[in-house]
Design an enzyme around this catalytic site. Structure first.
Site, PDB file in Angstrom:
ATOM      1  N   GLY A   1      48.701  -2.794  -0.931  1.00 21.40           N
ATOM      2  CA  GLY A   1      49.088  -2.822  -2.338  1.00 21.40           C
ATOM      3  C   GLY A   1      50.587  -2.686  -2.553  1.00 21.40           C
ATOM      4  O   GLY A   1      51.253  -3.645  -2.932  1.00 21.40           O
ATOM      5  N   ASP A   2      51.129  -1.492  -2.277  1.00 25.84           N
ATOM      6  CA  ASP A   2      52.573  -1.299  -2.481  1.00 25.84           C
ATOM      7  C   ASP A   2      53.208  -0.831  -1.176  1.00 25.84           C
ATOM      8  O   ASP A   2      54.103   0.000  -1.160  1.00 25.84           O
ATOM      9  CB  ASP A   2      52.828  -0.304  -3.614  1.00 25.84           C
ATOM     10  CG  ASP A   2      52.151   1.041  -3.372  1.00 25.84           C
ATOM     11  OD1 ASP A   2      51.354   1.140  -2.411  1.00 25.84           O
ATOM     12  OD2 ASP A   2      52.425   1.990  -4.126  1.00 25.84           O
ATOM     13  N   GLU A   3      52.704  -1.384  -0.086  1.00 28.49           N
ATOM     14  CA  GLU A   3      53.160  -0.998   1.252  1.00 28.49           C
ATOM     15  C   GLU A   3      53.744  -2.217   1.951  1.00 28.49           C
ATOM     16  O   GLU A   3      53.136  -3.290   1.924  1.00 28.49           O
ATOM     17  CB  GLU A   3      51.932  -0.606   2.074  1.00 28.49           C
ATOM     18  CG  GLU A   3      51.785   0.858   2.364  1.00 28.49           C
ATOM     19  CD  GLU A   3      50.555   1.056   3.215  1.00 28.49           C
ATOM     20  OE1 GLU A   3      50.662   0.906   4.440  1.00 28.49           O
ATOM     21  OE2 GLU A   3      49.475   1.295   2.621  1.00 28.49           O
TER      22      GLU A   3
END
Lengths: 195, 341
Positions: free
Chosen positions: B249-251
């Protein structure tokens, strides 16, 4: 060829003979995709290739497969929708026979780009009919025979069907109505079963 | 039985009740007093067990349109016309009606139809096509409704299969659809290649902070925009030979090819974190995020193993996160602030 027709052939083969047989038939027919989509248009060559491959893989005559497809369309539980749509044609089997002339129009009401062969019913006497199928693909009358046999059963009528001939672009079926109320038949309720 | 009145100029058109029932099985005939003197066979089926004869018309039906007509006198004086009505008692089936006066003010003939409500009505009553005259299009309409439902069903199936194919295609693709960055699949292949060829490389595990808050406060469109902006920053701050991966996701994971110099990596991490601190505009809205970084360098391992290095970079990332915002940390080391100095 309308994808709905190809899809029906595929569903018939899968539901009747299993997924593996279908895969074998599709491979033998040289399809480069997993299955037909009902809403797409296909080259008629593919339909014929699948029928030929099915005849070969299953070791059955093409005509028998076509007739089985017709029976399947009406009697298989996965095809209840088609049985129902056909039964809207008439309250009894004779009324249904009379409605055959308008079958292509009815089909077009559902799917505007579905082109079924023109059908023409001739009454020889009150219990004998001749059904002419014009400009249909080779053997389409066999599919219709399967449909008619299964629907007669559905209406509870007893009929004798015979494939007469294919002359030019016209295939002929003779229909003998032995009894209109041979059995109870299946009830046709106008209300749709949901789910 | 009620005798149907004769027509003056067309004696051949006289109808007996059976004929009337066949042509209009949903019709009702009312006498001058407003009492039903005959109801068609299909109508009788809808009120099974009730003797409709003698029943007051307005005891059976409520008139919905025209509203101004409230009793039989009104209806009779107006001479009928087009009506919308419904049963008083449940099920309150709706009908369209056409009322015509009988000769010499003898009453009214009102023919009924289910109209557009046929589908609903058929769900309630036990009717077959024999209950409709062949000239009535109700059965054809039901056919159309079912045909339509069948086609819709096929379309839904078609869409489901397309969606399935899209998911498979995405899984097999090497890029992330939203950001255009490489995906995990590609990351695994690159790492496998570098470890096999014993090339030097470093891993930077970048994780965004406050991204969930952006999504919650400004919606997913804003979140998507932020991810695209972050992707652009990561690409700008790395070289052509490096690999930028959206790992989740936000990695994100950055793979630096043949770059293992700690000072250079520290400078890159600092620049990245400082840029992530810059507010990102999404239309009128301002989105603020931050980031944390964990770094693993292949030179630190006797025989570098991609999985081990990813785990170590991950551990280092958590050391950074626990130390505060905008920090980076080398595996096994301490968290350093990108904002200091």
């Amino acid at each position: 060829m309308h994808g709905m027709i190809n899809r029906s052939v595929q569903c018939f083969l899968t539901d009747t003979y299993g997924r593996e047989k279908w895969d074998a038939i599709a491979a033998s027919a040289g399809l480069d995709f997993a299955g037909f989509e009902p809403m797409l248009e296909y080259d008629p060559i593919l339909t014929e290739a699948v029928l030929q491959a099915a005849a070969q893989v299953l070791g059955k005559p093409r005509q028998m497969i076509l007739e089985d497809i017709g029976t399947y369309l009406v009697s298989h539980e996965n095809m209840q929708m088609i049985r129902r749509l056909l039964r809207f044609g008439g309250a009894n089997f004779v009324a249904f026979l009379y409605s055959l002339d308008e079958l292509p129009d009815r089909a077009r009401l559902a799917l505007p780009d579905l082109d079924l062969p023109a059908l023409e019913l001739e009454e020889t006497d009150t219990a004998s009919f001749t059904l002419r199928v014009r400009n249909g693909p080779d053997g389409f009358a066999y599919v219709l025979m399967g449909v008619l046999r299964a629907l007669a059963d559905d209406y509870g009528a007893l009929v004798l069907l015979e494939f007469d001939e294919r002359r030019g672009d016209t295939e002929t079926i003779s229909i003998q109505l032995a009894e209109t109320a041979f059995s109870e038949g299946r009830r046709f309720d106008l209300r749709r079963r949901t789910g | 039985m009620t005798a149907f009145p004769k027509l003056d100029d067309a004696p051949a058109a006289e109808l007996d009740v059976e004929a009337l029932d066949a042509v209009m099985p949903l019709a009702v005939i009312i006498d001058a007093a407003g009492h039903i003197i005959h109801a068609g066979p299909t109508l009788r089926k809808l009120r099974e067990g009730v003797d409709l004869r003698g029943c007051g018309f307005f005891h059976l039906f409520a008139l919905r349109r025209p509203r101004s007509i409230t009793d039989f006198t009104d209806l009779a004086t107006r001479g009928g016309g087009a009506l919308q009505l419904q049963f008083l008692d449940p099920p309150a089936t709706a009908f369209k009606g056409l009322a015509v006066p009988l000769r010499d003010g003898a009453g009214l003939l009102i023919n009924l139809s289910f109209g557009i409500g046929a589908v609903e009505a058929l769900g309630v009553y036990d009717l077959t096509s024999a209950d409709f005259p062949p000239t009535d299009l109700t059965v054809e309409m039901l056919y159309l409704v079912e045909a339509n439902a069948a086609v819709q069903g096929e379309l839904r199936g078609h869409n489901r299969r397309l969606q399935g194919a899209r998911v498979v295609a995405e899984e097999q693709a090497h890029t992330d659809m939203l950001t255009g960055l490489r995906n995990r699949r590609e990351m695994d292949m690159v790492l496998e290649r570098y470890t096999r060829s014993r090339d030097r490389f470093s891993l930077m595990h970048v994780d965004l902070d406050f991204f969930k808050q952006v999504n919650d406060a400004h919606g997913h469109a804003a979140g998507d925009h932020v991810l695209q902006e972050v992707a652009a920053i990561l690409v700008e701050e790395t070289r052509e030979s490096d690999t930028v991966v959206r790992a989740g996701g936000d990695e994100f994971v950055l793979i630096f090819y043949r770059l293992t110099d700690r000072d250079r990596l520290a400078r890159i991490a600092t620049r990245l974190l400082r840029r992530l601190e810059q507010p990102i505009a999404f239309g009128e809205r301002i989105c603020r995020i931050s980031g944390s970084i964990g770094i693993a360098v292949s030179q630190d391992y006797e025989s570098p193993d991609a999985e081990q290095m990813l785990r170590d970079a991950d551990m280092a990332l958590y050391v950074s996160k626990n130390a505060g915002r905008a920090r980076y940390c080398f595996a096994g080391g301490e968290a350093l602030s990108a904002m200091a100095g």
